[in-house]
Design a protein around this motif. Structure first.
Motif, PDB file in Angstrom:
ATOM      1  N   ALA A 147      -1.006  22.594  15.735  1.00 17.24           N
ATOM      2  CA  ALA A 147       0.252  23.386  16.404  1.00 17.24           C
ATOM      3  C   ALA A 147       1.132  23.753  15.330  1.00 17.24           C
ATOM      4  O   ALA A 147       1.402  24.831  15.628  1.00 17.24           O
ATOM      5  CB  ALA A 147       0.798  22.244  17.461  1.00 17.24           C
ATOM      6  N   LEU A 148       1.464  22.708  14.560  1.00 15.36           N
ATOM      7  CA  LEU A 148       2.437  23.259  13.619  1.00 15.36           C
ATOM      8  C   LEU A 148       1.909  24.346  12.650  1.00 15.36           C
ATOM      9  O   LEU A 148       2.693  25.238  12.416  1.00 15.36           O
ATOM     10  CB  LEU A 148       2.675  21.885  12.598  1.00 15.36           C
ATOM     11  CG  LEU A 148       3.741  22.215  11.487  1.00 15.36           C
ATOM     12  CD1 LEU A 148       5.032  22.486  12.266  1.00 15.36           C
ATOM     13  CD2 LEU A 148       3.846  21.032  10.615  1.00 15.36           C
ATOM     14  N   ASP A 150      -0.076  26.644  13.636  1.00  9.80           N
ATOM     15  CA  ASP A 150      -0.022  27.643  14.588  1.00  9.80           C
ATOM     16  C   ASP A 150       1.508  28.369  14.628  1.00  9.80           C
ATOM     17  O   ASP A 150       1.651  29.773  14.641  1.00  9.80           O
ATOM     18  CB  ASP A 150      -0.708  27.478  15.907  1.00  9.80           C
ATOM     19  CG  ASP A 150      -0.628  28.745  16.849  1.00  9.80           C
ATOM     20  OD1 ASP A 150       0.096  29.548  16.793  1.00  9.80           O
ATOM     21  OD2 ASP A 150      -1.934  28.550  17.451  1.00  9.80           O
ATOM     22  N   TYR A 151       2.288  27.557  14.782  1.00  8.87           N
ATOM     23  CA  TYR A 151       3.680  27.661  15.115  1.00  8.87           C
ATOM     24  C   TYR A 151       4.400  28.544  13.861  1.00  8.87           C
ATOM     25  O   TYR A 151       4.839  29.436  14.000  1.00  8.87           O
ATOM     26  CB  TYR A 151       4.542  26.464  15.561  1.00  8.87           C
ATOM     27  CG  TYR A 151       5.636  26.761  15.903  1.00  8.87           C
ATOM     28  CD1 TYR A 151       5.987  27.222  17.420  1.00  8.87           C
ATOM     29  CD2 TYR A 151       7.019  26.500  15.002  1.00  8.87           C
ATOM     30  CE1 TYR A 151       7.521  27.185  17.704  1.00  8.87           C
ATOM     31  CE2 TYR A 151       8.302  26.722  15.352  1.00  8.87           C
ATOM     32  CZ  TYR A 151       8.431  27.124  16.984  1.00  8.87           C
ATOM     33  OH  TYR A 151       9.741  27.315  17.316  1.00  8.87           O
ATOM     34  N   ARG A 152       4.094  27.825  12.665  1.00  4.97           N
ATOM     35  CA  ARG A 152       4.600  28.531  11.541  1.00  4.97           C
ATOM     36  C   ARG A 152       4.118  29.765  11.225  1.00  4.97           C
ATOM     37  O   ARG A 152       4.878  30.857  11.117  1.00  4.97           O
ATOM     38  CB  ARG A 152       4.179  27.528  10.314  1.00  4.97           C
ATOM     39  CG  ARG A 152       4.954  26.599  10.120  1.00  4.97           C
ATOM     40  CD  ARG A 152       4.750  25.755   8.898  1.00  4.97           C
ATOM     41  NE  ARG A 152       5.695  24.285   8.628  1.00  4.97           N
ATOM     42  CZ  ARG A 152       5.162  23.358   7.633  1.00  4.97           C
ATOM     43  NH1 ARG A 152       3.875  23.374   7.145  1.00  4.97           N
ATOM     44  NH2 ARG A 152       6.045  22.406   7.485  1.00  4.97           N
ATOM     45  N   GLN A 154       2.721  31.918  13.450  1.00  6.26           N
ATOM     46  CA  GLN A 154       3.242  32.864  14.447  1.00  6.26           C
ATOM     47  C   GLN A 154       4.641  33.389  14.225  1.00  6.26           C
ATOM     48  O   GLN A 154       4.974  34.762  14.103  1.00  6.26           O
ATOM     49  CB  GLN A 154       3.433  32.174  15.691  1.00  6.26           C
ATOM     50  CG  GLN A 154       3.897  33.110  16.874  1.00  6.26           C
ATOM     51  CD  GLN A 154       2.512  34.232  17.055  1.00  6.26           C
ATOM     52  OE1 GLN A 154       1.373  34.171  17.078  1.00  6.26           O
ATOM     53  NE2 GLN A 154       2.956  35.639  16.995  1.00  6.26           N
ATOM     54  N   TYR A 155       5.435  32.447  13.570  1.00  9.91           N
ATOM     55  CA  TYR A 155       6.859  32.968  13.049  1.00  9.91           C
ATOM     56  C   TYR A 155       6.657  33.783  12.036  1.00  9.91           C
ATOM     57  O   TYR A 155       7.546  34.946  12.231  1.00  9.91           O
ATOM     58  CB  TYR A 155       7.576  31.714  12.575  1.00  9.91           C
ATOM     59  CG  TYR A 155       9.130  31.858  11.832  1.00  9.91           C
ATOM     60  CD1 TYR A 155       9.911  32.053  12.873  1.00  9.91           C
ATOM     61  CD2 TYR A 155       8.824  32.279  10.710  1.00  9.91           C
ATOM     62  CE1 TYR A 155      11.451  32.410  12.169  1.00  9.91           C
ATOM     63  CE2 TYR A 155      10.280  32.523  10.194  1.00  9.91           C
ATOM     64  CZ  TYR A 155      11.385  32.735  10.931  1.00  9.91           C
ATOM     65  OH  TYR A 155      12.535  32.955  10.451  1.00  9.91           O
ATOM     66  N   ALA A 188      -3.890  31.462  14.617  1.00 14.75           N
ATOM     67  CA  ALA A 188      -2.807  32.385  14.688  1.00 14.75           C
ATOM     68  C   ALA A 188      -3.068  33.758  14.187  1.00 14.75           C
ATOM     69  O   ALA A 188      -2.730  34.652  15.018  1.00 14.75           O
ATOM     70  CB  ALA A 188      -1.329  31.922  14.320  1.00 14.75           C
ATOM     71  N   THR A 317       7.024  16.090  16.752  1.00 15.42           N
ATOM     72  CA  THR A 317       7.361  17.584  16.141  1.00 15.42           C
ATOM     73  C   THR A 317       8.578  17.487  15.572  1.00 15.42           C
ATOM     74  O   THR A 317       9.399  16.936  15.442  1.00 15.42           O
ATOM     75  CB  THR A 317       7.711  18.714  17.164  1.00 15.42           C
ATOM     76  OG1 THR A 317       8.578  18.149  18.110  1.00 15.42           O
ATOM     77  CG2 THR A 317       6.403  18.947  18.045  1.00 15.42           C
ATOM     78  N   GLU A 320      13.265  22.301  13.661  1.00 18.17           N
ATOM     79  CA  GLU A 320      13.058  23.374  13.152  1.00 18.17           C
ATOM     80  C   GLU A 320      14.337  24.313  12.710  1.00 18.17           C
ATOM     81  O   GLU A 320      15.315  24.070  13.234  1.00 18.17           O
ATOM     82  CB  GLU A 320      12.678  24.632  14.172  1.00 18.17           C
ATOM     83  CG  GLU A 320      12.367  25.921  13.740  1.00 18.17           C
ATOM     84  CD  GLU A 320      11.803  26.882  14.699  1.00 18.17           C
ATOM     85  OE1 GLU A 320      11.508  26.499  15.883  1.00 18.17           O
ATOM     86  OE2 GLU A 320      11.718  27.991  14.384  1.00 18.17           O
TER      87      GLU A 320
END
Lengths: 379, 692
Positions: A147-148, A150-152, A154-155, A188, A317, A320
């Motif tokens: 998830a991390l 993917d999140y990074r 995506q950003y 991502a 998590t 951020e």
């Protein structure tokens, strides 16, 4: 010749026998474990010594054990095993033998320790582990690497406007968290057909390594070819390189999402703030959870205190930080962090210093916890 | 027993027997010592359970170290053992199923994989006549890459039954199964040792020529020795899989140093012919128990590397105490010198030989050859072919890799920029290559590079803290620290007669501890701006660091090939005995190469600090094996005496170019290791001396 050889063998067998007999002779049950003064005996088994992150982690655990709710009830001992799983297994077993009530461990391998952990559980020793082992009886505090990642990613892709060349700086090959993170990265990228992966560099979670690999890439490419960077560790370094190469200030720093290094966050401060190292860059900094180490200690203590509802797996998590909410601390006290600051002034700590030692789950810890292993009010 | 022995050997007196088994005795004493010590200092008695646990936990190390022992016995050195352990572990974790047949089959498959890798090592070493360090280094790289391709992250599964066979109880609360497995292996070794093959192993290790003269097939013995060692690693891998009941592609790599430590502590001599597996097993147990002792003592984790290093040093010194040690010899010679002072004639002070002045001038014009004909270049190449052929593989491969970079990546690869990147990145390896190269040329190895480099780096950054002012004394200071570390290594090797690997390994641990204690675990400070400038400025297209590299290469060439010191290094490497008889001070020369290596490590630390602008405690680790690889790819013979700096330099640029190829293309990162391995092996294969 033959005679002496046989004799030698016999002699050595006797020596071995003596050792075994010594052991068997003293094999009587061990006394109920607790330190002499009736405190809980908690061990922290760290793996590597030798990078700043591990030292900070050690310090935060030491500080946490001094918090008012634990101070008089816990004796904390810290041991390092080095990079060898066998040694950590042996070490943890020795901790059980030494009468540990709980072991907080930073595992070298997510699988190799399973047996010793099961053994600890069987003996009633609480085992709490940072970032995961697969043994279900342990209390695991874990970040969702996929998830991390993917999140990074995506950003960064959002900052790139959904297209262009992206570079990934990965961790140590063969370590679960790093591989998960990279899976998240790929997942991502797969959602965005116009994003092209320019390179996947093995960063080993080390700034000098990230720099070496980036230089290798830059031997055949230029900064203009890169539109975004996702780094498990290295955003500070790659941004710094852009300054050294004169890419900045003519061009904006290439968006990078990555580690919670103090330098990385300082670079997000606006240039006119006058802070050394401020670049006004666009970027994202989410730690892989330095604070989770002391949180793991807290988890172990909860279990020791008889709380039966503690889940065996706690996901967490990171906090951020982007250029929009980056804020410099004055003193670095825990209260200040609670009020929203998230960066330490330059010069006090090295730029690769992980700054995510505070979180709402561990509100006791300020800056001194990570540097000196002390609470704010300690003298 | 009606047979009459042909010839009975005289019985040894107990002193002689003691002297013979001194090394084994030290290993056993160390084990008993630490065991008793632990029992005394720990709060409770040691339980059966702990014995069981200790046995099953020591098993993988014991087996791997037994394999290494066999390799040491035949005068070899095996870097691939940790990687083989992981390989077997990974394959077993991926493919073992719950059926009994699968479990039995996979155990044998594990042994087979180990044996196969061992046979590959053995084939190149015994029949290819390549040096063990090179072959096993290359094989290690290839297997490490392979492991990551097979299993990208830890996982897999080993059935419970298989685990229990190795780690359960033979007699509940009585005898651990793991101990039985280890004892069985020792029994196997005892039988083997007394067989023809066992005798051959020891004979080849003691003196190859003598073994050959006595009708022993040296090549076959070596080949089988490596295969046997591989089988032991395979067994270690099976044991490891059973013990961890899962797979981890990195699990074995961390064990490498521990395996060496166990083998050396167990009393097996580096260089061959002396020692055995029994001592090794005791040493493996001792090393594992050290963790337990440290727990009870509750020392700071930062002291741990130093403690382990000191224990290793003490063990080796303990194993070699006696009248025949180097130290005793030095005392004797010094005593003789002092007592001889009284009888010595006064030194006569020579005046310069004026009569020769002007008569002995070097003529720089090439002498016309009376044997060679053809163009001047051809003549020159023919005359210098022996030296040139050392450099050809590295430089040829460099051209090949460069063409690949241009074709595969394109981009900016045809530019001064690429040249600049290549040179600045190769700088570290080229600097380390000089030090390591000089040590290897005398037949040694310097493993203290990583933490010497890191220590000098963190000290420099802390002292300068981002200012140029302190750099004027801080840089010389840290370079002096490097010299001091080299001196320490050299004294250990020369004066105490300890194997270079042991001394430098211990020094590395001490420097690691020193770095941790100096920084408190968190390095602070920044590099002086002048050093950063060194890498970021451009002078005529190239960074000062790139120009520095060119100058450094020239200087290194002069040091190794145009000075008396350089000639002595080669002389010592070819044969220390011949060098000594020829009047070369072997001890001073050996001391000199370690000092040079320490200096180069420190210089690399200074440069790395400038390159990174900050320092890190772990920044030296990644350079050790590549630096050794560079030395070997550059044509240096691992047993010393042959090599050329320009080859080493070519190797440094070559490995850097491989790095740019892998980083710039879409190749899976695991291929970097594999390509590294193939390049090393390929380069050395072409360098092979033709069988005479």
């Amino acid at each position: 010749m033959r005679i002496t050889a046989t004799k030698r063998l016999v002699r050595c067998a006797v020596a071995a026998g003596v050792g075994i007999a010594l052991a068997a002779g003293v094999a009587v049950g061990k006394a109920e474990a607790k330190t002499e003064d009736g405190k809980f005996l908690v061990y922290y088994s760290m793996s590597y010594v030798g990078n700043a992150w591990q030292t900070e982690a050690k310090n935060t655990v030491i500080a946490m054990a001094k918090a008012p709710q634990y101070r008089d009830r816990v004796e904390l001992r810290v041991q390092a095993s080095g990079p060898d799983a066998q040694k950590q297994i042996q070490q943890m077993n020795a901790m059980i033998a030494a009468g540990a009530d709980a072991i907080v461990a930073f595992p070298i391998s997510p699988t190799a320790l399973n047996k010793v952990i099961r053994n600890a559980c069987n003996k009633g020793v609480v085992v709490a582990v940072i970032n995961g082992v697969t043994e279900p009886c342990a209390y695991v505090v874990k970040i969702d690497g996929v998830a991390l990642g993917d999140y990074r990613t995506q950003y960064v892709i959002d900052q790139m406007g959904g297209k262009g060349n992206i570079v990934a700086i990965t961790g140590v090959p063969g370590v679960s968290y790093g591989e998960d993170h990279h899976k998240g990265f790929k997942q991502a990228v797969a959602r965005h057909p116009e994003v092209n992966v320019l390179a996947e560099l093995v960063g080993m979670w080390s700034h000098p390594e990230a720099r070496l690999k980036m230089r290798e890439l830059l031997a055949t490419h230029s900064w203009a070819d890169i539109d975004g960077i996702v780094a498990q560790t290295g955003c500070y370094t790659v941004s710094q390189m852009q300054v050294e190469d004169g890419w900045w200030p003519d061009n904006p720093i290439i968006p990078c999402a990555g580690e919670s290094a103090n330098g990385n966050r300082l670079q997000m401060l606006p240039v006119d703030s006058g802070i050394e190292g401020a670049l006004g860059k666009t970027g994202q900094s989410i730690g892989s959870g330095l604070w989770a180490v002391s949180y793991t200690f807290k988890t172990a203590m909860e279990v020791l205190d008889g709380n039966e509802d503690v889940p065996h797996l706690r996901w967490y998590t990171g906090v951020e930080v982007t250029q929009d909410n980056v804020k410099l601390c004055e003193t670095g006290s825990a209260e200040e962090f609670a009020a929203g600051c998230n960066t330490i002034k330059p010069g006090i700590v090295p730029p690769d210093y992980a700054i995510d030692f505070w979180s709402p789950q561990v509100p006791e810890l300020g800056f001194r916890a990570a540097t000196e292993g002390m609470l704010d009010d300690e003298s | 027993m009606s047979e009459v022995p042909l010839r009975s050997l005289p019985r040894l007196s107990w002193q002689q027997a003691l002297a013979r088994n001194r090394r084994l005795l030290v290993a056993v004493t160390a084990f008993i010592g630490i065991f008793v010590c632990l029992d005394v200092i720990s709060p409770g008695p040691i339980s059966y359970f702990e014995i069981n646990f200790l046995s099953s936990n020591t098993g993988p190390l014991a087996f791997a170290a037994m394999g290494q022992t066999v390799v040491f016995l035949i005068g070899g050195f095996d870097l691939s053992c940790g990687a083989v352990l992981s390989l077997v572990n990974v394959i077993m974790a991926l493919h073992t199923t719950d059926s009994l047949w699968s479990q039995v089959l996979m155990c044998f498959a594990g042994l087979g994989i180990g044996a196969a890798v061992g046979a590959i090592n053995g084939f190149f070493i015994a029949y290819g006549r390549l040096q063990p360090v090179v072959v096993t280094l290359a094989v290690m790289f290839i297997i490490l890459g392979l492991n990551l391709l097979l299993m990208p992250d830890p996982g897999g599964y080993i059935p419970y039954g298989l685990s229990m066979v190795f780690t359960g109880d033979l007699i509940p609360d009585g005898f651990p199964a793991a101990l039985l497995v280890i004892l069985l292996a020792l029994g196997f070794w005892a039988l083997l040792k007394r067989s023809r093959f066992g005798t051959a192993l020891y004979a080849v290790g003691s003196n190859e020529d003598a073994a050959f003269a006595n009708g022993i097939n040296v090549a076959r013995t070596k080949f089988l020795g490596y295969t046997l060692a591989g089988t032991f690693y395979g067994a270690g891998g099976v044991f490891l899989s059973a013990q961890t009941s899962s797979g981890d592609p990195l699990v074995g790599s961390g064990m490498l140093l521990l395996i060496f430590a166990a083998t050396i502590l167990g009393g097996t001599r580096i260089g061959g012919g002396e020692g055995g597996c029994l001592g090794t097993v005791f040493a493996a147990f001792t090393l594992m128990l050290i963790s337990n002792v440290l727990i009870v003592l509750n020392w700071s984790p930062h002291v741990m590397p130093i403690t382990e290093a000191v224990i290793l040093l003490l063990a080796v010194i303990g194993a070699s105490i006696g009248r025949d040690t180097s130290l005793a010899e030095y005392w004797r010679v010094t005593g003789l010198k002092i007592s001889g002072l009284r009888h010595r004639s006064l030194p006569s002070f020579h005046t310069s030989a004026r009569s020769n002045a002007g008569k002995l001038a070097t003529s720089w014009t090439p002498r016309a050859s009376d044997e060679l004909s053809g163009p001047a270049l051809w003549q020159w190449t023919t005359k210098n072919w022996d030296v040139l052929r050392l450099m050809v593989p590295a430089w040829t491969l460099l051209v090949v890799v460069y063409i690949l970079v241009v074709v595969v990546i394109g981009g900016e690869s045809v530019s001064v920029h690429y040249l600049n990147s290549l040179l600045t990145l190769a700088l570290f390896l080229a600097v380390l290559g000089l030090g390591q190269g000089a040590v290897v040329l005398t037949g040694g190895l310097d493993l203290s590079v990583p933490h010497t480099l890191a220590f000098t780096g963190v000290v420099l950054a802390a002292l300068c803290n981002g200012m140029d002012g302190p750099a004027y004394w801080a840089v010389p200071l840290v370079l002096a620290i490097g010299v001091g570390v080299g001196l320490f290594n050299g004294i250990g090797v020369v004066l105490f007669g300890m194997p270079a690997i042991v001394v430098t390994l211990a020094t590395n641990g001490i420097m690691q501890g020193a770095g941790l204690l100096f920084t408190g675990g968190i390095p602070t400070g920044r590099s002086p701006p002048a050093l950063v400038w060194f890498f970021t400025e451009r002078l005529a297209g190239l960074a000062p660091a790139a120009w520095f590299l060119i100058g450094f290469a020239g200087l290194a060439y002069v040091v190794l090939h145009r000075t008396t010191f350089g000639r002595r290094v080669f002389a010592v490497g070819n044969s220390a005995r011949v060098a000594r008889l020829s009047g070369v001070r072997v001890d001073w020369t050996t001391l000199g190469v370690y000092v040079l290596s320490g200096f180069c490590s420190a210089l690399a630390g200074v440069l790395m600090t400038g390159f990174s602008s900050v320092s890190f405690l772990n920044m030296g680790q990644r350079f050790l094996l590549p630096a050794i690889a560079v030395v070997l790819v550059g044509g240096t013979l691992a047993i010393g005496g042959r090599g050329h700096y320009l080859g080493i330099f070519g190797g440094a640029v070559l490995l850097t170019a491989v790095g740019t190829l892998v980083s710039g293309s879409e190749l899976h990162f695991a291929w970097r290791d594999i390509i590294f391995g193939i390049v090393v092996l390929g380069a050395v294969l072409t360098l092979r001396e033709r069988a005479s």
